[in-house]
Each structure stands twice: as structure tokens, then as C-alpha cells.
Design a protein around this motif. Structure first.
Motif, PDB file in Angstrom:
ATOM      1  N   ALA A  94      38.846 -33.605  15.581  1.00 40.61           N
ATOM      2  CA  ALA A  94      40.302 -33.712  15.651  1.00 40.61           C
ATOM      3  C   ALA A  94      40.698 -34.709  16.737  1.00 40.61           C
ATOM      4  N   PHE A 111      39.186 -17.400  11.231  1.00 38.09           N
ATOM      5  CA  PHE A 111      39.512 -18.303  12.338  1.00 38.09           C
ATOM      6  C   PHE A 111      40.720 -19.166  11.984  1.00 38.09           C
ATOM      7  N   GLN A 149      43.847 -17.439  12.546  1.00 42.38           N
ATOM      8  CA  GLN A 149      44.222 -17.380  13.958  1.00 42.38           C
ATOM      9  C   GLN A 149      44.906 -18.680  14.397  1.00 42.38           C
ATOM     10  N   LEU A 199      44.583 -27.983  23.449  1.00 33.58           N
ATOM     11  CA  LEU A 199      43.992 -27.575  22.173  1.00 33.58           C
ATOM     12  C   LEU A 199      42.725 -26.741  22.391  1.00 33.58           C
ATOM     13  N   PRO A 200      41.828 -27.157  23.307  1.00 37.17           N
ATOM     14  CA  PRO A 200      40.654 -26.307  23.550  1.00 37.17           C
ATOM     15  C   PRO A 200      41.008 -24.856  23.895  1.00 37.17           C
ATOM     16  N   VAL A 201      42.103 -24.649  24.641  1.00 41.38           N
ATOM     17  CA  VAL A 201      42.494 -23.270  24.977  1.00 41.38           C
ATOM     18  C   VAL A 201      42.854 -22.494  23.714  1.00 41.38           C
ATOM     19  N   MET A 202      43.632 -23.112  22.834  1.00 39.50           N
ATOM     20  CA  MET A 202      44.064 -22.418  21.620  1.00 39.50           C
ATOM     21  C   MET A 202      42.878 -22.194  20.659  1.00 39.50           C
ATOM     22  N   ALA A 203      42.030 -23.213  20.517  1.00 38.43           N
ATOM     23  CA  ALA A 203      40.871 -23.088  19.628  1.00 38.43           C
ATOM     24  C   ALA A 203      39.926 -21.998  20.144  1.00 38.43           C
ATOM     25  N   SER A 204      39.727 -21.992  21.438  1.00 38.03           N
ATOM     26  CA  SER A 204      38.816 -21.047  22.060  1.00 38.03           C
ATOM     27  C   SER A 204      39.377 -19.622  21.977  1.00 38.03           C
ATOM     28  N   ALA A 205      40.680 -19.480  22.201  1.00 44.03           N
ATOM     29  CA  ALA A 205      41.309 -18.165  22.086  1.00 44.03           C
ATOM     30  C   ALA A 205      41.292 -17.689  20.636  1.00 44.03           C
ATOM     31  N   GLY A 206      41.519 -18.620  19.702  1.00 43.57           N
ATOM     32  CA  GLY A 206      41.474 -18.270  18.278  1.00 43.57           C
ATOM     33  C   GLY A 206      40.097 -17.768  17.876  1.00 43.57           C
ATOM     34  N   LEU A 207      39.072 -18.349  18.465  1.00 43.06           N
ATOM     35  CA  LEU A 207      37.701 -17.912  18.191  1.00 43.06           C
ATOM     36  C   LEU A 207      37.495 -16.462  18.635  1.00 43.06           C
ATOM     37  N   GLY A 234      39.485 -20.032  26.429  1.00 44.67           N
ATOM     38  CA  GLY A 234      40.352 -19.117  25.685  1.00 44.67           C
ATOM     39  C   GLY A 234      40.420 -17.738  26.326  1.00 44.67           C
ATOM     40  N   LEU A 236      47.136 -29.183  17.011  1.00 44.47           N
ATOM     41  CA  LEU A 236      46.739 -28.004  16.227  1.00 44.47           C
ATOM     42  C   LEU A 236      46.732 -28.296  14.727  1.00 44.47           C
ATOM     43  N   PHE A 242      43.636 -30.226  14.063  1.00 50.69           N
ATOM     44  CA  PHE A 242      42.469 -29.341  14.186  1.00 50.69           C
ATOM     45  C   PHE A 242      42.344 -28.455  12.948  1.00 50.69           C
TER      46      PHE A 242
END
Lengths: 283, 283
Positions: A192, A245, A248, B181-189, B220, B242, B245
């Protein structure tokens, strides 16, 4: 003491050999490459090595430590060689297709997955004690004889690993969450970013990237062959994880579009707490 | 030597103070809490401290190191206090709304974002040299006087940071990629994993989670208030990231559904390469 066979003398096979030789087992190793056989002997990972599977004709327990795609072909080649009481086990990171296929070929099979690794691979980085304190999952088939399971368990415990027993499908779903989904999410993050169309922003992002990006992108920047194998051999479980995922990510998008900052903070509070439940057993 | 003002004596404000005092500046610190003022003096982060902004009436340059939500309110409170030549700068991790708002209030404003941090926060973990080798982004307004920009640049360079200049929107897009974005992706995981409905699989996933999950989930599982601020103040750029991503996750889903393993390997090969371009400047 039992004769142990190891097919595939890489990091995992080599490390199993080092530990088991130290414990007094007689270890027979097979690698396609002559040079690897020599190295395994030199490093003390095996007592004897050969590029012919026939070396394993008198092995009591054989660890198949090849890449996933070669596990079932190796079992087929072993069948005419080994004795009827020989126990076969593998170290593949996906279990359902392996256990289903292997148990049909050879009922005396116990699936296994030692969860230890290194950034590097190959016999040259094999090490004594690699499995100490690490999980080692055993997934026997429905008809695997109990005493075969027990024999493998005793050997695996002697590596000082933490042994877990479960159904192959449960294993595959669990590793989809904690190992395979992270690879796809992490790789998706990198892709991305690379799709940024403004070159100034892309360059700036590359210059400013630091520990947060480094950690989140690590497994997505790892071995492509391994990632492909996860997807190919664990496709059902990984798809299930990816759908969940994506939901989410959609939720985060929705909350931001709705400007619902409070719920985002609540969600991040939940993930802060949940993460601890995943990692509390770690040192 | 110039008088430097610092509003907000936490990790960042305190660390700026420690460095600038060492360099001989006269540093005036303001914190709401009396105890923090005392601690800042004891630690040597400031020469004088007060819980009243009036202490800064003679400051030449003022670093606003409060949480993002308090930056513009602080500037409003400073206007009747400071002299017309005073330069204001901030350390907020989002720049567009801050620079737009601040420059309307006070044209002599230079946006700033020092990209250094620690897991802990507060004056007690402030440290000399925190910014050494770290990026420090400066985002002046369109009408900020050149000599004000140069004065802030000289101070920021004296922290031994790597200084970048850019447009506030470029900054916000860049940090959306590598930080938000890493925070949201990591939290989503983490959230996705917790949604596993089979308790045996969930427990197994928690037991087997190791370095891959730990690294991918780290940001996250971090500070929820900070994550909320990113979303709230950088919502346009983070939504843009997002969406992109989510497209990547959809691509992975599609490739797996189509059983196109070759393209997955190619994609992971690309991300392996791309990740290096993000991290080659790191030690």
C-alpha cells in the motif's frame, strides 16, 4: 538407544540432530546434497549421512524436515525402505493436508511443528538448544497408534520444548492467526505504501520510516517462498483469517468516516489489553 | 543567547530542554502541574519553571509540546503575553490542521515534528540527545517569515537531528503511511484474532504467538489516546491510506481464492525488496 533418521538437513533438521546426538541417540541424516551431508557430519549433527534414503532402513523414528511440498513425496519414497514399525513425523508449518495425506500412506505417522526459527536458514546456522522453551505442536492422525505418539512425544520433550497436542485443523487455524495472517497484513502494508502516487510523499515516507514501520513490516518483508507455501497449503484457514481482518479494517474506515473518535479509542484500548493475552507467556 | 520557552514538560519538552540548556540557551518551562515544574528544574531541563504562561513573556522562541488538542488553545493564550517578534513552533505529530490554525493566529509560526519517542512518557524519562540522528520535520506556513524559519532550523539542527522541510499535507500523508496506518493495521490484526469463535483455537493461538505476532501487533497494542489523536487529526490522509491498504488485502484474498500461488510469491518478493527502501537509512 533408538536410531533416529532425519531427512532434510537444514536449520531445523540440523538442530534436531545436534540435540539428539548430544542425548545419545544414533542419528542418520539424509540430504540431497553431498556437501550438506559432509557439513552435518563435521558439525556433529549426525553420526552418518547419505544422499540416499536407504540409509534410513533401520531408523526407528524418522523426522522429515524437507520443505512442505516434499513431505508427502518423501514418505512415498520411504515406504519401500523402512520397517513396518518405523514411526514417521514431520516439521511442516501447516498440518491438515500433511496429516491427511501422510496417514493414508503410513498410519504410523505423527504430524509435528516445532515453532523455532531464525532469520537465516541452512545447516550452517543449526544450533544446540534451538527448541528450548519453544512450542512444539504434535498433531497425530485419528488412527495413529498411541505408543507411536508417546515415542515421538518423549523425543520432542527431550528437546526441552513445550509440547502441545491438537487437531491438525485447530493447529492450522491458530497459526493462520498468529503467523500467516501477519505475513499478509504486513506485506499488504508495504504494498500500500509503495502505491503512493506522489513521489515527494513516497520519498518522505521512506526517509521518516522508523521502528513502528520496521516492526509492523518485518514479516511481510520476509521469505517469499515461505509466504507462498503458507497461502498454498493453509489456504482455507488463511482466507478465513483474511476475511475477518478485512472486516476489522472496514470497521476502522467506518469509524473514521463517522468521526467516532471515542469508539476508536475504545477499540485501541481493547487491542492493548488483548495483545497482552497473546504475549504474556513470552519472556 | 536566546531565551527559549517550552510549554508542556513531558518526554519531548523535557528532552528539548535538557539539550538546549546544555548548549547554553536560557530555558523557561511551563507545565500545568507544580510537581512537574519542580522536577524539570531538578533534572536540569529548564532554568526556570512556572505553571503560568506569563513566564514566557520574554521568550524568543517557544516550543509548544502539549498534546495535539491543546496546541491551538495554547497559542491563543500566548498571544496577549508574548512580544511581536516571538516565534512559535510545535512538536505535534500531525501538521495540516495545526499549521493552518496556528498561522492564522500567529504568522510567526513554524510547524515541527521531531520523530523521536520512547515507550514511556513524562519528564522523568526525558533524556539528553533524544533527537540525535532522528528526523525532525519542519513545516512552515506559506507566509512564515524566512528569518523565523531559519532561527528554528538552527535550534533544531543543534539537537543533532536530521532536518526535513515539507508542506504540512505532504508530512501528514507520509506519516499516515509509516506511522498511522501501521497502528490501524496492527490493531485490526489483534481484533481479528480475538474474534476467533472456537475457544480451543483462540487459546492455542495465544500460546503459540511469538516474535512474528509480537512485532506485527506492537504498535496496535500501544497508547489508545495517541491512536485516537492520529485518526482524529489526520483523518483525511489516514482514510486514504486505509482504502489503499484494504485494496491490498482484497488482492491477497483474490489471489488465494484463484489459487494463484505464483503471483503471491511475486508480490512477497516485491515487498521484500520494497521494505529495504524504507529502512536502508536506518542503522
Amino acid at each position: 538407544m533408538m536410531n533416529i533418521g532425519i531427512v532434510g538437513l537444514g536449520l531445523i533438521g540440523g538442530s534436531i540432530g545436534l540435540d539428539l546426538r548430544t542425548l545419545g541417540y544414533h542419528v542418520l541424516g539424509v540430504s540431497r546434497r553431498e556437501q550438506t551431508c559432509q557439513q552435518a557430519i563435521t558439525l556433529g549433527a549426525v553420526n552418518q549421512a547419505s544422499n540416499e534414503l536407504s540409509l534410513l532402513s533401520r531408523a526407528d523414528v524418522i523426522f522429515i524436515c524437507t520443505p512442505i511440498a516434499l513431505i508427502l513425496p518423501t514418505i512415498k519414497q520411504l515406504i519401500p525402505i523402512v520397517s513396518a514399525t518405523s514411526i514417521l513425523t514431520d516439521v511442516g508449518s501447516v498440518k491438515t493436508p500433511i496429516v491427511e495425506g501422510a496417514c493414508q500412506l503410513w498410519p504410523n505417522f505423527v504430524g509435528g511443528h516445532p515453532m523455532a526459527g531464525k532469520a537465516e536458514s541452512g545447516i550452517s546456522v543449526a544450533q544446540l538448544g534451538l527448541f528450548t522453551g519453544r512450542p512444539y505442536v504434535l498433531t497425530p492422525g485419528e488412527n495413529t497408534p498411541r505408543e507411536s505418539i508417546e515415542k515421538v512425544e518423549v523425543i520432542v520433550r527431550s528437546l526441552n520444548s513445550k509440547v502441545y497436542f491438537c487437531d491438525p485443523r485447530e493447529h492450522d487455524r491458530a497459526v493462520a492467526w498468529i503467523s500467516h495472517l501477519p505475513v499478509m497484513a504486513s506485506a499488504g502494508l508495504i504494498s500500500a505504501c509503495m502505491n503512493e502516487t506522489n513521489p515527494i510523499v513516497l520519498k518522505l515516507a521512506q526517509e521518516l520510516a522508523s521502528s513502528g514501520f520496521r516492526d509492523t513490516s518485518r514479516v511481510g518483508g520476509g521469505n517469499p517462498e515461505l509466504g507462498r507455501m503458507m497461502a498454498e497449503y493453509n489456504s482455507v484457514a488463511i482466507l478465513r483469517s483474511l476475511y475477518s481482518f478485512r472486516d476489522q479494517i472496514d470497521e476502522f474506515i467506518q469509524y473514521i468516516e463517522q468521526e467516532d473518535w471515542q469508539i476508536i479509542e475504545q477499540k485501541l484500548s481493547d487491542t492493548e489489553q488483548s495483545r497482552k493475552e497473546f504475549l504474556e507467556h513470552e519472556i
